[in-house]
Motif scaffolding. Sequence first.
Motif, PDB file in Angstrom:
ATOM      1  N   ALA A 149       0.823  -1.210   0.000  1.00  0.00           N
ATOM      2  CA  ALA A 149       0.000   0.000   0.000  1.00  0.00           C
ATOM      3  C   ALA A 149       0.861   1.265   0.000  1.00  0.00           C
ATOM      4  CB  ALA A 149      -0.932   0.002   1.200  1.00  0.00           C
ATOM      5  N   HIS A 150       2.120   1.147   0.351  1.00  0.00           N
ATOM      6  CA  HIS A 150       3.019   2.294   0.382  1.00  0.00           C
ATOM      7  C   HIS A 150       3.645   2.587  -0.980  1.00  0.00           C
ATOM      8  CE1 HIS A 150       3.821   1.643   4.970  1.00  0.00           C
ATOM      9  NE2 HIS A 150       2.572   1.951   4.706  1.00  0.00           N
ATOM     10  N   TYR A 151       3.317   1.741  -1.959  1.00  0.00           N
ATOM     11  CA  TYR A 151       3.958   1.833  -3.266  1.00  0.00           C
ATOM     12  C   TYR A 151       2.938   2.064  -4.385  1.00  0.00           C
ATOM     13  CZ  TYR A 151       8.049  -0.357  -1.074  1.00  0.00           C
ATOM     14  OH  TYR A 151       9.125  -0.637  -0.277  1.00  0.00           O
ATOM     15  N   SER A 152       3.375   2.760  -5.397  1.00  0.00           N
ATOM     16  CA  SER A 152       2.676   2.725  -6.675  1.00  0.00           C
ATOM     17  C   SER A 152       3.185   1.502  -7.428  1.00  0.00           C
ATOM     18  CB  SER A 152       2.947   3.986  -7.494  1.00  0.00           C
ATOM     19  OG  SER A 152       2.389   5.120  -6.886  1.00  0.00           O
ATOM     20  N   ILE A 153       2.269   0.804  -8.084  1.00  0.00           N
ATOM     21  CA  ILE A 153       2.608  -0.448  -8.761  1.00  0.00           C
ATOM     22  C   ILE A 153       2.239  -0.347 -10.236  1.00  0.00           C
ATOM     23  CG2 ILE A 153       2.261  -2.936  -8.844  1.00  0.00           C
ATOM     24  CD1 ILE A 153       3.518  -1.981  -6.252  1.00  0.00           C
ATOM     25  N   GLY A 154       3.179  -0.686 -11.066  1.00  0.00           N
ATOM     26  CA  GLY A 154       2.933  -0.682 -12.500  1.00  0.00           C
ATOM     27  C   GLY A 154       3.032  -2.074 -13.085  1.00  0.00           C
ATOM     28  N   CYS A 168      -0.647   1.776 -14.332  1.00  0.00           N
ATOM     29  CA  CYS A 168      -0.090   1.912 -12.984  1.00  0.00           C
ATOM     30  C   CYS A 168      -1.207   2.277 -12.027  1.00  0.00           C
ATOM     31  CB  CYS A 168       0.989   2.992 -12.979  1.00  0.00           C
ATOM     32  SG  CYS A 168       1.694   3.366 -11.365  1.00  0.00           S
ATOM     33  N   ILE A 169      -1.110   1.750 -10.801  1.00  0.00           N
ATOM     34  CA  ILE A 169      -2.042   2.130  -9.751  1.00  0.00           C
ATOM     35  C   ILE A 169      -1.242   2.818  -8.665  1.00  0.00           C
ATOM     36  CG2 ILE A 169      -1.906  -0.148  -8.609  1.00  0.00           C
ATOM     37  CD1 ILE A 169      -4.921   0.261  -7.888  1.00  0.00           C
ATOM     38  N   SER A 170      -1.691   4.014  -8.291  1.00  0.00           N
ATOM     39  CA  SER A 170      -0.970   4.803  -7.311  1.00  0.00           C
ATOM     40  C   SER A 170      -1.302   4.362  -5.887  1.00  0.00           C
ATOM     41  CB  SER A 170      -1.309   6.282  -7.489  1.00  0.00           C
ATOM     42  OG  SER A 170      -2.648   6.517  -7.072  1.00  0.00           O
ATOM     43  N   ARG A 171      -0.626   4.968  -4.945  1.00  0.00           N
ATOM     44  CA  ARG A 171      -0.870   4.650  -3.536  1.00  0.00           C
ATOM     45  C   ARG A 171      -2.281   5.050  -3.115  1.00  0.00           C
ATOM     46  NH1 ARG A 171       4.468   7.293  -0.981  1.00  0.00           N
ATOM     47  NH2 ARG A 171       3.790   8.944  -2.412  1.00  0.00           N
ATOM     48  N   TYR A 176       5.531  -8.006 -16.333  1.00  0.00           N
ATOM     49  CA  TYR A 176       6.283  -7.671 -15.132  1.00  0.00           C
ATOM     50  C   TYR A 176       5.524  -6.657 -14.292  1.00  0.00           C
ATOM     51  CZ  TYR A 176      10.048  -9.648 -17.918  1.00  0.00           C
ATOM     52  OH  TYR A 176      10.823 -10.488 -18.686  1.00  0.00           O
ATOM     53  N   CYS A 177       5.578  -6.826 -12.974  1.00  0.00           N
ATOM     54  CA  CYS A 177       5.119  -5.760 -12.103  1.00  0.00           C
ATOM     55  C   CYS A 177       6.337  -5.071 -11.509  1.00  0.00           C
ATOM     56  CB  CYS A 177       4.178  -6.265 -11.019  1.00  0.00           C
ATOM     57  SG  CYS A 177       4.882  -7.409  -9.827  1.00  0.00           S
ATOM     58  N   ALA A 178       6.150  -3.817 -11.174  1.00  0.00           N
ATOM     59  CA  ALA A 178       7.230  -3.014 -10.631  1.00  0.00           C
ATOM     60  C   ALA A 178       6.661  -2.032  -9.625  1.00  0.00           C
ATOM     61  CB  ALA A 178       7.958  -2.269 -11.752  1.00  0.00           C
ATOM     62  N   ALA A 179       7.478  -1.625  -8.665  1.00  0.00           N
ATOM     63  CA  ALA A 179       7.002  -0.793  -7.576  1.00  0.00           C
ATOM     64  C   ALA A 179       7.922   0.392  -7.359  1.00  0.00           C
ATOM     65  CB  ALA A 179       6.916  -1.619  -6.284  1.00  0.00           C
ATOM     66  N   VAL A 180       7.324   1.461  -6.894  1.00  0.00           N
ATOM     67  CA  VAL A 180       8.091   2.631  -6.483  1.00  0.00           C
ATOM     68  C   VAL A 180       7.383   3.255  -5.288  1.00  0.00           C
ATOM     69  CG1 VAL A 180       6.916   4.139  -8.156  1.00  0.00           C
ATOM     70  CG2 VAL A 180       9.133   4.813  -7.217  1.00  0.00           C
ATOM     71  N   MET A 181       8.157   3.684  -4.304  1.00  0.00           N
ATOM     72  CA  MET A 181       7.574   4.329  -3.132  1.00  0.00           C
ATOM     73  C   MET A 181       7.402   5.805  -3.453  1.00  0.00           C
ATOM     74  SD  MET A 181       8.720   4.073   0.876  1.00  0.00           S
ATOM     75  CE  MET A 181       8.408   2.319   0.996  1.00  0.00           C
ATOM     76  N   GLY A 182       6.451   6.037  -4.342  1.00  0.00           N
ATOM     77  CA  GLY A 182       6.190   7.380  -4.832  1.00  0.00           C
ATOM     78  C   GLY A 182       5.068   7.311  -5.837  1.00  0.00           C
ATOM     79  N   GLY A 183       4.973   8.325  -6.675  1.00  0.00           N
ATOM     80  CA  GLY A 183       3.919   8.358  -7.656  1.00  0.00           C
ATOM     81  C   GLY A 183       4.218   7.536  -8.897  1.00  0.00           C
ATOM     82  N   CYS A 184       3.173   7.330  -9.696  1.00  0.00           N
ATOM     83  CA  CYS A 184       3.335   6.552 -10.930  1.00  0.00           C
ATOM     84  C   CYS A 184       4.262   7.238 -11.928  1.00  0.00           C
ATOM     85  CB  CYS A 184       1.978   6.316 -11.583  1.00  0.00           C
ATOM     86  SG  CYS A 184       0.960   5.061 -10.750  1.00  0.00           S
ATOM     87  N   ASN A 185       4.506   8.504 -11.749  1.00  0.00           N
ATOM     88  CA  ASN A 185       5.381   9.212 -12.666  1.00  0.00           C
ATOM     89  C   ASN A 185       6.862   9.065 -12.319  1.00  0.00           C
ATOM     90  OD1 ASN A 185       5.064  10.669 -10.303  1.00  0.00           O
ATOM     91  ND2 ASN A 185       5.351  12.640 -11.272  1.00  0.00           N
ATOM     92  N   MET A 186       7.147   8.330 -11.258  1.00  0.00           N
ATOM     93  CA  MET A 186       8.532   8.119 -10.859  1.00  0.00           C
ATOM     94  C   MET A 186       9.052   6.808 -11.438  1.00  0.00           C
ATOM     95  SD  MET A 186       8.269   9.343  -6.886  1.00  0.00           S
ATOM     96  CE  MET A 186      10.016   9.125  -6.611  1.00  0.00           C
ATOM     97  N   GLY A 187      10.350   6.674 -11.488  1.00  0.00           N
ATOM     98  CA  GLY A 187      10.946   5.443 -11.987  1.00  0.00           C
ATOM     99  C   GLY A 187      10.819   4.312 -10.985  1.00  0.00           C
TER     100      GLY A 187
END
Length: 120
Positions: free
Chosen positions: A30-35, A50-53, A95-106
């Motif tokens: 829940a702390h991550y945006s997931i693409g 992508c789904i944001s936090r 592939y799924c990928a995660a970032v602890m930020g918005g969907c616009n981040m790497g």
Amino acid sequence: QVQLVESGGGLVQPGGSLRLSCAASGGILAHYSIGWLRQAPGKEREKMLCISRSDGVTYYEDSVKGRFTISRDNTKNTVYLQMNGLKPEDTAGYYCAAVMGGCNMGYNNWGQGTQVTVSS
């Protein structure tokens, strides 16, 4: 860092459906945006959606709009990709990928991928 594991890929006929799962461990999804991204043989990897936090959804690939949806179940620490109306051109590694930020981040956390093959 969160570890991601995709599952649910396989062989499906054109017009069929699959639901991919992206299960997380070592972190709270829940702390991550997931693409979700995919890569077909001989092609570059492409971002699909992508789904944001805050559960906002962003589509990056027009060809999946209306057919693919993304959702998360925070109680299971899992994000899903529901794929309907599958076409042969959807064949790829997903592939799924995660970032602890918005969907616009790497993205900085990646799963190992799951193969989807659409063929009769």
